[in-house]
Motif scaffolding. Sequence first.
Motif, PDB file in Angstrom:
ATOM      1  N   GLY A 183       7.245 -24.974 -51.742  1.00  0.00           N
ATOM      2  CA  GLY A 183       7.597 -24.508 -53.071  1.00  0.00           C
ATOM      3  C   GLY A 183       7.161 -23.089 -53.359  1.00  0.00           C
ATOM      4  N   THR A 184       6.437 -22.482 -52.442  1.00  0.00           N
ATOM      5  CA  THR A 184       5.949 -21.119 -52.677  1.00  0.00           C
ATOM      6  C   THR A 184       6.698 -20.072 -51.864  1.00  0.00           C
ATOM      7  N   GLN A 185       7.278 -20.472 -50.736  1.00  0.00           N
ATOM      8  CA  GLN A 185       7.972 -19.493 -49.892  1.00  0.00           C
ATOM      9  C   GLN A 185       9.376 -19.217 -50.422  1.00  0.00           C
ATOM     10  N   ARG A 186       9.893 -18.072 -50.032  1.00  0.00           N
ATOM     11  CA  ARG A 186      11.290 -17.767 -50.316  1.00  0.00           C
ATOM     12  C   ARG A 186      12.160 -18.412 -49.241  1.00  0.00           C
ATOM     13  N   VAL A 187      13.330 -18.878 -49.658  1.00  0.00           N
ATOM     14  CA  VAL A 187      14.249 -19.588 -48.773  1.00  0.00           C
ATOM     15  C   VAL A 187      15.598 -18.891 -48.800  1.00  0.00           C
ATOM     16  N   MET A 188      16.216 -18.757 -47.632  1.00  0.00           N
ATOM     17  CA  MET A 188      17.547 -18.145 -47.556  1.00  0.00           C
ATOM     18  C   MET A 188      18.460 -19.000 -46.698  1.00  0.00           C
ATOM     19  N   ASP A 189      19.717 -19.150 -47.156  1.00  0.00           N
ATOM     20  CA  ASP A 189      20.752 -19.860 -46.413  1.00  0.00           C
ATOM     21  C   ASP A 189      21.976 -18.955 -46.343  1.00  0.00           C
ATOM     22  N   PRO A 190      22.260 -18.354 -45.171  1.00  0.00           N
ATOM     23  CA  PRO A 190      23.387 -17.422 -45.054  1.00  0.00           C
ATOM     24  C   PRO A 190      24.748 -18.096 -44.896  1.00  0.00           C
ATOM     25  N   MET A 191      24.777 -19.427 -44.911  1.00  0.00           N
ATOM     26  CA  MET A 191      26.036 -20.183 -44.948  1.00  0.00           C
ATOM     27  C   MET A 191      25.835 -21.303 -45.963  1.00  0.00           C
ATOM     28  N   CYS A 192      25.634 -20.940 -47.219  1.00  0.00           N
ATOM     29  CA  CYS A 192      25.052 -21.869 -48.185  1.00  0.00           C
ATOM     30  C   CYS A 192      26.009 -22.922 -48.704  1.00  0.00           C
ATOM     31  N   GLY A 193      27.326 -22.738 -48.537  1.00  0.00           N
ATOM     32  CA  GLY A 193      28.257 -23.734 -49.046  1.00  0.00           C
ATOM     33  C   GLY A 193      28.031 -23.980 -50.529  1.00  0.00           C
ATOM     34  N   SER A 194      27.849 -25.242 -50.912  1.00  0.00           N
ATOM     35  CA  SER A 194      27.651 -25.585 -52.322  1.00  0.00           C
ATOM     36  C   SER A 194      26.210 -25.445 -52.773  1.00  0.00           C
ATOM     37  N   GLY A 195      25.329 -24.930 -51.901  1.00  0.00           N
ATOM     38  CA  GLY A 195      23.982 -24.553 -52.314  1.00  0.00           C
ATOM     39  C   GLY A 195      22.930 -25.628 -52.239  1.00  0.00           C
ATOM     40  N   THR A 196      23.162 -26.683 -51.452  1.00  0.00           N
ATOM     41  CA  THR A 196      22.251 -27.826 -51.461  1.00  0.00           C
ATOM     42  C   THR A 196      20.822 -27.443 -51.103  1.00  0.00           C
ATOM     43  N   PHE A 197      20.619 -26.738 -49.985  1.00  0.00           N
ATOM     44  CA  PHE A 197      19.262 -26.374 -49.580  1.00  0.00           C
ATOM     45  C   PHE A 197      18.569 -25.542 -50.652  1.00  0.00           C
ATOM     46  N   LEU A 198      19.286 -24.609 -51.230  1.00  0.00           N
ATOM     47  CA  LEU A 198      18.678 -23.668 -52.160  1.00  0.00           C
ATOM     48  C   LEU A 198      18.345 -24.327 -53.489  1.00  0.00           C
ATOM     49  N   ILE A 199      19.208 -25.206 -53.963  1.00  0.00           N
ATOM     50  CA  ILE A 199      18.929 -25.914 -55.211  1.00  0.00           C
ATOM     51  C   ILE A 199      17.748 -26.859 -55.025  1.00  0.00           C
ATOM     52  N   GLU A 200      17.685 -27.543 -53.868  1.00  0.00           N
ATOM     53  CA  GLU A 200      16.522 -28.395 -53.595  1.00  0.00           C
ATOM     54  C   GLU A 200      15.242 -27.566 -53.569  1.00  0.00           C
ATOM     55  N   ALA A 201      15.292 -26.407 -52.903  1.00  0.00           N
ATOM     56  CA  ALA A 201      14.110 -25.551 -52.828  1.00  0.00           C
ATOM     57  C   ALA A 201      13.684 -25.091 -54.215  1.00  0.00           C
ATOM     58  N   ALA A 202      14.647 -24.717 -55.048  1.00  0.00           N
ATOM     59  CA  ALA A 202      14.326 -24.259 -56.394  1.00  0.00           C
ATOM     60  C   ALA A 202      13.732 -25.384 -57.235  1.00  0.00           C
TER      61      ALA A 202
END
Length: 364
Positions: A183-202
């Motif tokens: 929850g503290t690191q920054r996360v990047m997905d360069p093929m994010c599609g609908s954003g699942t990884f990034l929304i979970e991380a947020a």
Amino acid sequence: MEEFEIFAAAPPGLEPMLLPEFRALGYKDARYGPGGVTMVGTWADVWRLNLELRGASRVLARIGTFRASHLNVLAQRAAEFDWNAVLPRGVAVRVEVTCARSKIYHEGAAKERIGKAMAGAGLRMESEAELRLLVRIERNVVTLSLDTSGALLHKRGHKEAVGKAPIRETMAALFLRAMGFDGTQRVMDPMCGSGTFLIEAAEIACGAQAGRSRDFAFQHFVGFDAEAFAEMRRSLGPVTGPPLAFGSDRDAGAIRSASANAARAGVEELCAFSHHAVSDASPPDGPPGIVIVNPPYGGRVGQKKQLFALYGALGKTLTARFGGWKVGIITSEPSLAKATGLKLMQGPKVPHGGLNIWLFQSQL
């Protein structure tokens, strides 16, 4: 039923990643095994687990167990069971029976006996019912488990737009944990599609409850306390702060979907999306973080032979611009992962959508 066994299911291969979620909630005696994590608790714990767990696909309450080595004994024991201690009269229940290494081997006959016993308690057995009872007969021991979740827990309740081959939110949460995300690191997905990884991380970063936006099967059980559950469920409230989840995709429609999904989840302020190809991806300003990506693979989207160039471009971009970042690539094809040219560590096999997938990790 003051206390009983609770089982939270997880994808095979990712069970160890679910256990720390129990530890974080204070359940020190929980243990993981094939298929998930088991603990002893109360109905209040069932409510809490459904609300809080990000990696579990469902939560089962094991409401009864008895021995039966013959169908007649099964019928008698099932008739003696106090069904109405948990299920109110008049509700419909879907019954699913599995038999393994038992003298009772005919699942259909066992289901019929269970159904008759439930009918005596005023319950209806229906094949399409939303409430679900799992009956496992193994080594002549009958275990009765209620699915307390209802719809699978990856259905968070606020995501509408999905990509062509989305990864489930629960699996994304477990892969993020496998990458060391806290929850503290920054996360990047360069093929994010609908954003699942990034929304979970947020959501992890802001402490959001996974199930805050949906309903559960246990809300229809006897003894459910709506007022107590309402106090347990937390609304997210305004989320502010600089972005920590960064996504890009060559599909403009995917970026619109990801942005809309993040807004519905209430974490749009923590997410930043941009429209460009993977070869144009670059890290945001600041310290290195985690790159996690679920690229197309042969059995899922497109043909494998046409994807080697894509994986090669991904590897070159990461090598050239993401020094110090930790990289995770999820794919069903080890040869495609190898095409990135990165030094990768292969994780455990995980069944997903009829395929086996792996998380490959690298430190740049």
